[in-house]
Design an enzyme around this catalytic site. Structure first.
Site, mmCIF file in Angstrom:
data_model
loop_
_atom_site.group_PDB
_atom_site.id
_atom_site.type_symbol
_atom_site.label_atom_id
_atom_site.label_comp_id
_atom_site.label_asym_id
_atom_site.label_seq_id
_atom_site.Cartn_x
_atom_site.Cartn_y
_atom_site.Cartn_z
ATOM 1 N N GLY A 80 1.794 8.036 -3.013
ATOM 2 C CA GLY A 80 1.829 8.234 -1.561
ATOM 3 C C GLY A 80 1.924 6.910 -0.815
ATOM 4 C CB SER A 81 0.668 5.987 2.507
ATOM 5 O OG SER A 81 1.224 7.139 3.104
#
Lengths: 499, 478
Positions: free
Chosen positions: B216-217
């Site tokens: 993810g981020s």
């Protein structure tokens, strides 16, 4: 091939007959001392490894063992001075190693025995185990008894041909002995799935071991009498001369008896041993290869048939082809034995440093795997070579002796011993299906030890007769003199022996 | 009769040749197979007759051998069982060994070559032979903080000393009790083995190092590194907005909470607020797939580690066309990382761009506790230049102080990091992530940490962040 192919001019009758032929008793003594030295070294290594100390007890058992064997040597000097010098030391070496190995097993806890011996858990505890306790010393007393029997045979049986006179009696006795466990209830005769025993009170004997010797004498006598008839030509099939149909009767009788053993005593090994013994002797007596082929064919047929009929045999074959699914139950012993030998590897763990007690029946059926674990492939191969020497010398005595009865006796006894070693060692090493035979000389148990020492006595007697200079021939009670004069049983007086 | 007798002799010789041939097969060619067969208790009895060395986390024993009355003289025990199971591994009679028990078996069992002299002197002095000890670099306080934070959730956490590469903590949940597999009762052991392997939660899987998840981020840290290397600064104005339409696809990139409405904002703010639109657009329009792959590789992607426990390689997957690249640069699509790798990322940044070789074993000891070998720090490579690393630190501190990583704040400590929320299928709750680091009082990097919560859903990254905070507090004694 005929006998003439092996004719050569040498042997006992060659050279200056009657001149001072070497008795070679000195060689025998030297080899016997070497054997005792090896036994002592092996036991010392075991004892030191297990007790972590060096005490005089290390030497006690080997020295005790030296007594009967040295007496045996003196007996040979007295009663069979011209005997082959290898036979006694080879048998003594194997027997002695067996005794000290069984003693070595006495020093460790048997995981398959319900009685736990906490005193054996420590080196100090093992050092305190009295010598006169356990299976080791019992086996020693069996050795003593075996040497007494050995003495009786050498002392009383001045010529092996005397046996031929009692052939029918011996044969009948042999038949009774071999058949007895079959008719006895399983509670008395059954051990480990095979009905081969007679157990009364604390004693148990394996009568087939003695029967082996008795039937051997009978077969030898019978075949010498009938060899000419049995070697008559019958039909020729595939270039091989087969006997006449009616001459097949005796071999079929023995074959039938072997099957009865197989069926009622449930042991392929014993059955194979008796039948193999007969076929080998039949082949030697008649010089007809066809007998060999017929024998193998008959046995194979019987084995296949029996396999399809008896669950006990199916089981043995099943765990032989693939033991792994049954590792906790049926193939437990076999796999445990293989583990031991595999762990031993090329050189072994060293005497006293393995765990042969992890294999069930470590002192009897599986004693070979115990040796394999502790002295490795190298040591075990050396032991097999000792057997081969013993067997080879037995056959050589047969080659050298002049009378046909003696020849058959020697070759039959030697080959049977070889076959027995093959069946049991092949069985525990997964070469062939496992059966319940004892390992000659090594296994714990009086019957096997006594019977095999009787065989050794017989071979020594035959080899003495074979090598004895003609002048020294002893008169045979009841007629004639020794080998100098062709025996009436001997149908090949012109046969000359190749050394 | 002599000719057939000779032939009988030949048959006997042939039979013995068969026996010896077969013996050679069993005792030479198959020797290893039988000797090492799991059901052959000989080797085990020998092995269990000696006291196996201990495994320690710092000074705390986490695997020891205790004398018993049984046939096997020593019982292996794991005092904290599940807490360290992924590190100690198990030592089973039937199923072999795993973890440090397997990797350092030679020292633990005493068969290591360096213990040869000890074995000889044992023989002469009568001292009972024993195995050597393995001391791990793991700090029990860090490990306990990880376990307490993750609790019954599914997840993993890894903490590394950025300066040395020493692993300070490595925890996975759910875990298992290795004591069950060390049971000398082979039936009970078999039962435990069956039940552990049949468990749908896969307690024997080390999620910290043996499995990969979309990061993810947290992957935006790598994209940021690429941008900085291309000449951007944390203050460079970059495009933002709450939606971005990559070419060749109808799948728009949006932000989770519409938190980036401005058309432009400084790079550091875009990271602090975790603007998907910024990083997707820059990746597609400015950076390109090669640069992303190269930057990720310099931080350790596509490369496994052996600590000596195996860490599987993390990967960016195929970065391919612009549509997939837009997804990859926010840590989705084929990008997959181990929590271990995400800790390595922060460690390299905290250490001025230098990636140190991760190691779990601090010291190997002889049975008498003298040192056999002490692990020395080893440089694995330069991930980024020190200036870039300093800029990345500045941006990551911004995330914690002014952005999504507030839960990782620790009073009086400089903490930097990055949160992450990763989708991994429709209708499944997202994974929660945090990777970050903390500086010590001496101004040098003290700890890098990554926390991963499997399918934790909304608030998962916040939870992961606060677990990271408590791990940092435990490590620094705050």
């Amino acid at each position: 091939m005929t006998a003439s192919a092996s004719v050569s001019v040498s042997g006992p009758s060659g050279g200056a007959a009657g001149s001072r032929r070497r008795t070679r008793r000195g060689t025998e003594l030297a080899l016997l001392l070497l054997a005792l030295f090896i036994i002592m070294g092996f036991y010392a290594a075991c004892d030191i490894a297990l007790t972590q100390q060096v005490t005089s007890s290390v030497f006690t058992l080997p020295l005790l063992l030296a007594v009967p064997f040295l007496i045996a040597h003196v007996l040979v000097r007295a009663f069979a001075p011209y005997a082959d010098p290898i036979l006694l030391p080879a048998a003594a070496l194997l027997t002695g190693l067996g005794v000290v190995f069984i003693r070595r097993l006495d020093l460790v806890n048997d995981p398959f025995d319900e009685i736990d011996r906490p005193d054996l858990a420590t080196a100090a505890g093992r050092a305190d185990v009295p010598l006169f306790s356990g299976q080791g010393i019992r086996q020693y007393w069996y050795v003593v008894i075996a040497i007494v029997l050995f003495a009786l045979v050498l002392g009383l049986l001045k010529d092996h041909r005397i046996l031929s006179r009692y052939a029918y009696t011996l044969g009948l006795a042999g038949l009774v002995l071999v058949g007895l466990p079959a008719v006895l209830p399983a509670s008395i005769s059954m051990v480990n799935g095979s009905k081969l025993w007679i157990r009364i009170g604390g004693f148990s004997i394996q009568p087939s071991e003695f029967a082996k010797l008795l039937l051997l004498s009978f077969f030898a006598y019978y075949l010498v009498r009938k060899r000419e008839v049995l070697s008559l030509e019958g039909k020729k099939i595939f270039g091989m001369v087969f006997p006449r149909g009616r001459d097949l009767v005796p071999v079929l009788v023995v074959w039938g008896a072997s099957i009865l053993i197989l069926v009622f005593e449930r042991d392929l090994g014993t059955s194979l041993m008796f039948f193999g013994m007969f076929v080998a002797m039949l082949y030697v007596a008649t010089e007809r290869t066809s007998w060999f082929v017929i024998g193998i064919g008959l046995f194979a047929g019987a084995a296949v048939l029996a396999h399809s009929l008896f669950s006990n045999l199916q089981l043995r074959v099943k765990i032989w082809t693939d033991p792994w699914p049954y590792i906790d139950e049926e193939s437990f012993q076999l796999v445990r034995g293989l583990f031991g030998m595999g762990t031993g590897g090329l050189f072994g763990s060293g005497p006293g440093q393995g765990q042969p007690e992890r294999v069930p029946y470590a002192s009897s059926d599986f004693i070979i795997t115990g040796f394999g674990e502790e002295i490795g492939l190298v040591g075990l191969t050396a032991m097999l070579l000792v057997y081969m020497m013993l067997i080879g010398r037995g056959i050589k005595a047969g080659l050298m002796v002049r009378d046909a009865f003696g020849k058959l006796l020697a070759v039959g006894a030697s080959f049977t011993m070889g076959l027995q070693v093959f069946v049991i060692v092949g069985g525990v090493t997964k070469l062939i299906p496992l059966t319940g035979l004892t390992t000659p000389f090594l296994s714990y148990g009086g019957s096997s030890l006594l019977a095999n020492w009787l065989v050794v006595a017989l071979l020594i007697r035959i080899s003495d007769t074979a090598r004895r200079p003609p002048a020294a021939g002893v008169p045979i009670p009841g007629g004639g003199t020794g080998p100098a004069k062709p025996d009436r049983l001997d149908h090949a007086p012109t046969e000359v022996i190749k050394l | 009769m002599n000719a057939p007798m000779r032939r009988v002799a030949m048959v006997s010789i042939a039979l013995f040749a068969l026996l010896i041939g077969n013996l050679t097969w069993v005792q030479f060619f198959q020797s290893d197979f039988y000797a090492n067969h799991p059901r052959n208790t000989r080797v085990q009895l020998e092995e269990y007759s000696r006291q196996r060395g201990a495994i320690l986390a710092g000074s705390e024993p986490i695997a020891t051998s205790v004398a018993t009355d049984g046939e096997l003289k020593y019982q292996r025990e794991y005092p904290d069982g599940p807490l360290y199971a992924n590190l100690t591994g198990y030592k089973s009679l039937v199923h072999g060994s795993s973890g440090i028990e397997g990797a350092e078996n030679e020292v633990l069992s005493g068969s290591d070559d360096r213990l040869f002299v000890d074995r000889i002197t044992d023989t002469f002095t009568g001292r009972e032979p024993a195995g050597g000890n393995v001391i791990l670099s793991v700090n029990p306080k860090v490990q306990e903080a990880m376990a307490k934070g993750i609790g019954n959730s599914v997840g993993a956490a890894v903490a590394i000393d950025p300066k040395t590469g020493a692993i300070l903590g490595q925890f996975t949940s759910p875990s298992y009790d290795p004591n069950l597999l060390a049971d000398h009762d082979t039936n009970a052991e078999a039962e435990a083995w069956k039940s552990l392997n049949g468990d749908g939660d896969r307690p024997m899987l080390d999620r910290s190092a043996s499995d990969r998840y979309p990061p993810g981020s947290t992957f935006k840290v790598i994209v940021s590194a690429a941008l900085l290397e291309m000449g951007y600064t944390p203050d460079t104005m970059v495009p933002a907005g709450n939606s971005y339409s990559p070419p060749d696809t109808t799948h728009d990139i949006t932000n989770s909470n519409n938190q980036c409405p401005n058309a432009q904002m400084p790079l550091k703010e875009a990271l602090a607020l975790s603007c998907n639109t910024t990083f997707s657009r820059l990746c597609v329009e400015e950076i390109g797939p090669e640069k992303i792959a190269e930057t990720a590789a310099k931080f350790g992607f596509e490369e496994g580690y052996s600590t000596p426990l195996d860490v599987v390689a993390s990967t960016t997957g195929t970065l391919g066309d612009k549509a997939t690249l837009a997804q990859s640069c926010i840590g989705q699509n084929e990008v997959a990382a181990t929590p271990f790798q995400m800790a390595m990322l922060s460690a390299a940044i905290a250490n001025g761009g230098t990636r140190m070789a991760p190691h779990l074993v601090k010291e190997l000891q002889a049975p008498d506790q003298t040192t056999l070998e002490r692990t020395t720090s080893e440089k694995l490579g330069d991930s980024v230049d020190p200036e870039i690393a300093a800029q990345l630190q500045e941006m990551m501190v911004g995330v914690v102080n002014n952005g999504t990583g507030g839960n990782a704040k620790v009073d009086g400590v400089v903490v930097g990091g990055k949160t992450g929320t990763a989708e991994h299928g429709d209708g499944v709750p997202e994974h929660g992530w945090f990777t970050g680091y903390a500086m010590g009082d001496d101004g040098k990097p003290a700890i890098a940490v990554a926390v991963f919560l499997d399918s934790a859903g909304d608030g998962g990254s916040g939870e992961a962040t606060s677990i990271a905070g408590s791990v940092i507090r435990a490590a620094l004694g705050k």
